[in-house]
Design an enzyme around this catalytic site. Structure first.
Site, PDB file in Angstrom:
ATOM      1  N   SER A 191       0.846  -1.184   0.000  1.00 40.54           N
ATOM      2  CA  SER A 191       0.000   0.000   0.000  1.00 40.54           C
ATOM      3  C   SER A 191       0.891   1.248   0.000  1.00 40.54           C
ATOM      4  O   SER A 191       1.716   1.401  -0.899  1.00 40.54           O
ATOM      5  CB  SER A 191      -0.967  -0.051   1.184  1.00 40.54           C
ATOM      6  OG  SER A 191      -2.033   0.859   1.011  1.00 40.54           O
ATOM      7  N   GLU A 319      -9.036  -5.296  -4.695  1.00 40.44           N
ATOM      8  CA  GLU A 319      -8.342  -4.302  -3.886  1.00 40.44           C
ATOM      9  C   GLU A 319      -9.270  -3.388  -3.098  1.00 40.44           C
ATOM     10  O   GLU A 319      -8.964  -2.999  -1.982  1.00 40.44           O
ATOM     11  CB  GLU A 319      -7.435  -3.439  -4.785  1.00 40.44           C
ATOM     12  CG  GLU A 319      -6.168  -4.116  -5.247  1.00 40.44           C
ATOM     13  CD  GLU A 319      -5.070  -4.118  -4.194  1.00 40.44           C
ATOM     14  OE1 GLU A 319      -5.332  -3.715  -3.057  1.00 40.44           O
ATOM     15  OE2 GLU A 319      -3.943  -4.526  -4.528  1.00 40.44           O
ATOM     16  N   HIS A 415      -7.649  -5.804  -0.306  1.00 41.11           N
ATOM     17  CA  HIS A 415      -6.457  -5.049   0.065  1.00 41.11           C
ATOM     18  C   HIS A 415      -5.993  -5.454   1.458  1.00 41.11           C
ATOM     19  O   HIS A 415      -6.787  -5.559   2.390  1.00 41.11           O
ATOM     20  CB  HIS A 415      -6.798  -3.558   0.049  1.00 41.11           C
ATOM     21  CG  HIS A 415      -5.619  -2.653   0.226  1.00 41.11           C
ATOM     22  ND1 HIS A 415      -4.684  -2.472  -0.761  1.00 41.11           N
ATOM     23  CD2 HIS A 415      -5.232  -1.866   1.263  1.00 41.11           C
ATOM     24  CE1 HIS A 415      -3.760  -1.602  -0.339  1.00 41.11           C
ATOM     25  NE2 HIS A 415      -4.080  -1.229   0.884  1.00 41.11           N
TER      26      HIS A 415
END
Length: 509
Positions: A191, A319, A415
């Site tokens: 990230s 995601e 994610h």
């Protein structure tokens, strides 16, 4: 920090001499572990908003058994803003063999968290499982939010990235004493940590500090100086000060994150000025300032900036689904919300129409998830691999497609799912909720496979599948069972083929 007199090191209390002085760590599961090692001076007082400065040395033996305090950070996701001290710039090391002759590969982790939160002491980042395979693992803290990324008059840009460079310089100068090979350093992150890795690949100051890079779920958000300065001005106004070093230095570090959180909560009021980042509230990101960060990672890599660095890059399939859950729209996306996302985020003037035509059977929710995921993580990660190949370098691409069974099984390959799988910490930390309790044999097997790929790449540059190229476009799909196949998000790839992920501009002054 108390420093004790020299004593004879024991097997249970290993000692290592660094350039600043002697450290005494501990033993855990057969590893020597050193926590809370300062790699730079605390960035407070006269050093507030300055580039990191070398840490001063000490006499005697400094205990390194506790994590350093986290940097001041956002409380948006329930992270603690409390800091028990200002020694934020610290690094932690797990090593199988603290012998200078060991020559082990080194992996340096940069935590994520939207450039606004992150703490290397979180249990999901414990490096023990990774290090147990014969790798030296280090994790670090860096300045966040206003302290690390706001564009402030009189301060260098991208102070959080400069902190990461300082940590990598510390690794270069010291890691051999922990059993690591300074010529086999891999930097990895997820990230905002993945975005940091991408930025480091483009930064002249970071050149030569690492041989390989692993970028997980790279965000496409990099700011122009004008946009970053406008956001900084809004944060300063929230505090009643000017966006200058002198103005913001009058605000205690612990108070600054609240200003970022306040802006985060009401970014829609700036949507005519800030554009896309007001839709998906992102008040902080690296700034393409022309000095610390001369160009976006995609431009820099395509120009060959990292052709000598091995790159492993990828993303998860779903995601955005975790963010939909956090935002309270999972399973409830309206047609209006889908249309807004498509018109704001899809590439090109007719991007919304092209998305609907490319995915004719998709529901409003599916389109909402797709365009958010593509804009924020999936296509930036793919384009980083393509830019590296264009620039004459080598890249390996992956996609995590295994659906998480935890949290009711509705988040898919969301994610953050890669973090517990890569570290092997399947039962601790927040991401563990995605795995399920107890972890299934499939989860354990997938985690072992990902850890094996990451550590093999760090050791010799080959994660176990062919590199990406423009013809075959091969990618490793991490699932049960895993497969190597042509990159599966071909429809999205074609939609974004001509997009360049430029630095985001300020739309109106």
């Amino acid at each position: 920090m108390a420093v004790t007199a020299f004593g004879k090191p024991s097997d249970s209390e290993p000692e290592v001499r660094t350039t600043a002085g002697v450290l005494r760590g501990g033993r855990e599961a057969g590893l020597a572990v050193f926590r809370g090692i300062p790699f730079a001076e605390p960035p407070v007082g006269a050093l507030r908003f300055a580039a990191p400065q070398p840490v001063r040395g000490w006499d005697g033996v400094r205990p390194a058994v506790a994590y350093g305090p986290p940097p001041p950070q956002s409380g948006v996701l329930g992270m603690s803003g409390d800091t028990a001290g200002d020694d934020w710039l610290t690094i932690n090391v797990w090593t199988p063999d603290p012998d200078p002759a060991a020559g082990l590969p080194v992996m340096v982790w940069i935590p994520g968290g939207a450039y606004a939160l992150g703490d290397s002491s979180l249990p999901e980042y414990d490096g023990g499982r990774l290090a147990g395979s014969g790798t030296v693992v280090a994790t670090l803290n860096y300045r966040l939010g206003v302290e690390g990324f706001a564009q402030i008059d009189g301060a260098p840009a991208n102070r959080g990235l400069l902190d990461q460079v300082a940590a990598l310089q510390w690794v270069r100068d010291n890691i051999r004493m922990f059993g690591g090979d300074p010529d086999r350093v891999t930097v990895f992150g997820q990230s905002a940590g993945g975005g940091s890795v991408a930025a480091l690949l483009a930064m002249p100051r970071a050149a030569g500090l690492f041989r390989r890079a692993i970028a997980q779920s790279v965000p496409g958000t990099f700011f122009s100086p004008e946009l970053a300065a406008d956001i900084a001005a809004a944060c300063a106004a929230e505090l009643g000060v000017r966006p200058t070093v002198s103005g913001l230095s009058a605000v205690a570090p612990a108070r600054l994150p609240a200003a970022g959180d306040a802006i985060f909560a009401k970014t829609l009021q700036w949507r005519e000025r800030w554009g896309q980042i007001a839709h998906r509230p992102i008040p902080f990101a690296p700034v393409v300032d022309g000095d610390v960060l001369p160009a976006t990672p995609w431009r820099a890599l395509a120009d060959g900036a990292a052709r000598d660095v091995g790159l492993l890059v990828g993303h998860t399939r779903d995601e955005h689904r975790l963010f939909s859950l956090i935002d309270g729209v999972l399973g409830q996306v309206t047609h209006e919300q889908s249309e807004t996302a498509l018109h704001l985020l899809a590439p090109g003037p007719d991007g919304a129409r092209r998305y609907r035509e490319a995915f004719p059977d998709a529901t409003d929710e599916e389109l909402y998830e797709l365009v958010n995921a593509d804009w924020l993580f999936r296509m930036p990660s793919l384009h980083l691999a393509e830019a590296q190949v264009t620039g004459g370098g080598r890249a390996h691409l992956y996609e995590l497609t295994w659906s998480a069974p935890g949290a009711g099984g509705g988040l898919g390959a969301c994610h953050g799912l890669d973090v517990p799988l890569v570290f092997g910490n399947l039962g601790s930390g927040r991401p563990a909720m995605l795995i399920g309790d107890p972890p299934s044999p499939a989860a354990e097997e997938l985690s072992a496979r990902m850890r094996g790929a990451w550590t093999a790449f760090a050791a010799h540059g080959d994660p176990g599948w062919p590199p990406y190229d423009a013809d075959r476009r091969l990618a490793q799909l991490f699932d049960t069972p895993p497969t190597v196949t042509a990159y599966p998000e071909e429809t999205s790839r074609l939609l974004w083929r001509d997009h360049t992920f430029p630095a985001l501009p300020l739309l109106a002054r």
